[in-house]
Design a protein around this motif. Sequence first.
Motif, mmCIF file in Angstrom:
data_model
loop_
_atom_site.group_PDB
_atom_site.id
_atom_site.type_symbol
_atom_site.label_atom_id
_atom_site.label_comp_id
_atom_site.label_asym_id
_atom_site.label_seq_id
_atom_site.Cartn_x
_atom_site.Cartn_y
_atom_site.Cartn_z
ATOM 1 N N GLN A 59 0.848 -1.205 0.000
ATOM 2 C CA GLN A 59 0.000 0.000 0.000
ATOM 3 C C GLN A 59 0.882 1.252 0.000
ATOM 4 O O GLN A 59 0.624 2.214 -0.732
ATOM 5 N N LYS A 60 1.938 1.221 0.815
ATOM 6 C CA LYS A 60 2.893 2.345 0.861
ATOM 7 C C LYS A 60 3.580 2.512 -0.494
ATOM 8 O O LYS A 60 3.757 3.623 -0.977
ATOM 9 N N VAL A 62 2.582 1.543 -3.554
ATOM 10 C CA VAL A 62 1.649 2.032 -4.579
ATOM 11 C C VAL A 62 1.427 3.537 -4.426
ATOM 12 O O VAL A 62 1.435 4.287 -5.409
ATOM 13 N N ALA A 63 1.264 3.980 -3.156
ATOM 14 C CA ALA A 63 1.065 5.411 -2.909
ATOM 15 C C ALA A 63 2.330 6.214 -3.238
ATOM 16 O O ALA A 63 2.260 7.279 -3.853
ATOM 17 N N HIS A 64 3.490 5.674 -2.838
ATOM 18 C CA HIS A 64 4.764 6.378 -3.029
ATOM 19 C C HIS A 64 5.058 6.621 -4.514
ATOM 20 O O HIS A 64 5.494 7.704 -4.903
ATOM 21 N N PHE A 65 4.816 5.584 -5.344
ATOM 22 C CA PHE A 65 5.131 5.687 -6.775
ATOM 23 C C PHE A 65 3.898 5.991 -7.629
ATOM 24 O O PHE A 65 3.996 6.037 -8.852
ATOM 25 N N ASN A 66 2.770 6.191 -6.954
ATOM 26 C CA ASN A 66 1.512 6.478 -7.662
ATOM 27 C C ASN A 66 1.249 5.420 -8.743
ATOM 28 O O ASN A 66 0.979 5.746 -9.907
ATOM 29 N N LEU A 67 1.329 4.157 -8.344
ATOM 30 C CA LEU A 67 1.181 3.046 -9.294
ATOM 31 C C LEU A 67 -0.293 2.704 -9.507
ATOM 32 O O LEU A 67 -1.089 2.744 -8.567
ATOM 33 N N ASP A 68 -0.596 2.328 -10.702
ATOM 34 C CA ASP A 68 -1.953 1.862 -11.014
ATOM 35 C C ASP A 68 -1.981 0.339 -10.838
ATOM 36 O O ASP A 68 -2.140 -0.420 -11.794
ATOM 37 N N LYS A 69 -1.756 -0.077 -9.586
ATOM 38 C CA LYS A 69 -1.678 -1.507 -9.284
ATOM 39 C C LYS A 69 -2.494 -1.794 -8.021
ATOM 40 O O LYS A 69 -2.604 -0.935 -7.134
#
Length: 219
Positions: A59-60, A62-69
């Motif tokens: 979760q961290k 995905v938020a850190h890299f702004n991933l669409d995952k």
Amino acid sequence: MKNLPKEIKCVIFDMDGVIIDSEEIHKKAYYETFASLGVHVSDKLYKSFTGASTINAFQKLVAHFNLDKNPETLVLDKRKRYVNFFENDPNLHLVENVEEIIKYFYQKGLTLILASSSAMVNINRVFNRFNLNNYFAAKISGADLKESKPNPEIFNKAAKLANVPKENCMVIEDSDNGIKAANDANIFVFGYANKLSEGQTLKNADAVIHNFLELKKVI
């Protein structure tokens, strides 16, 4: 710093880095997953994941890299990679002297609880491989919790499962996140200085040990 409780009735163990030296294969599995996503994770960011659940880590990420995952999908991907390393790495072993101290506590009649951020499937994999099930009264996994370490929920739950007052419990942890969780649960915590647990200061532990046999002198 709290004093060691006069009477210990329950010992709450973390697993990764405390019972099993699995930090290295977790790291390999994480970095394989990061590479598959095409992201570069700094040492500082990776170390911030230590002691947290895998879902919390992704979760961290995905938020850190702004991933669409989907973090849940990434957890499953990382878990497959971990299982591959776990089943094929002949060097995977218990932490030095931890089996001896587990048996020592068990023979003294103490209640042993496992409190790990790992998934129960990984916990059972370790406990079955190294024949640890008989010694522990209960096992808590990251999936049993609403909040991951450093939230104190896991240790509050462990003391409740043991049916032992917190003032008669102690925790053994190798991560700063885990130590903070024990501090906030108001349970005495030993920091275990595992050389493989990277970047952990243990500065907020109530005491620090470098070898599990040290505990025989105080308990």
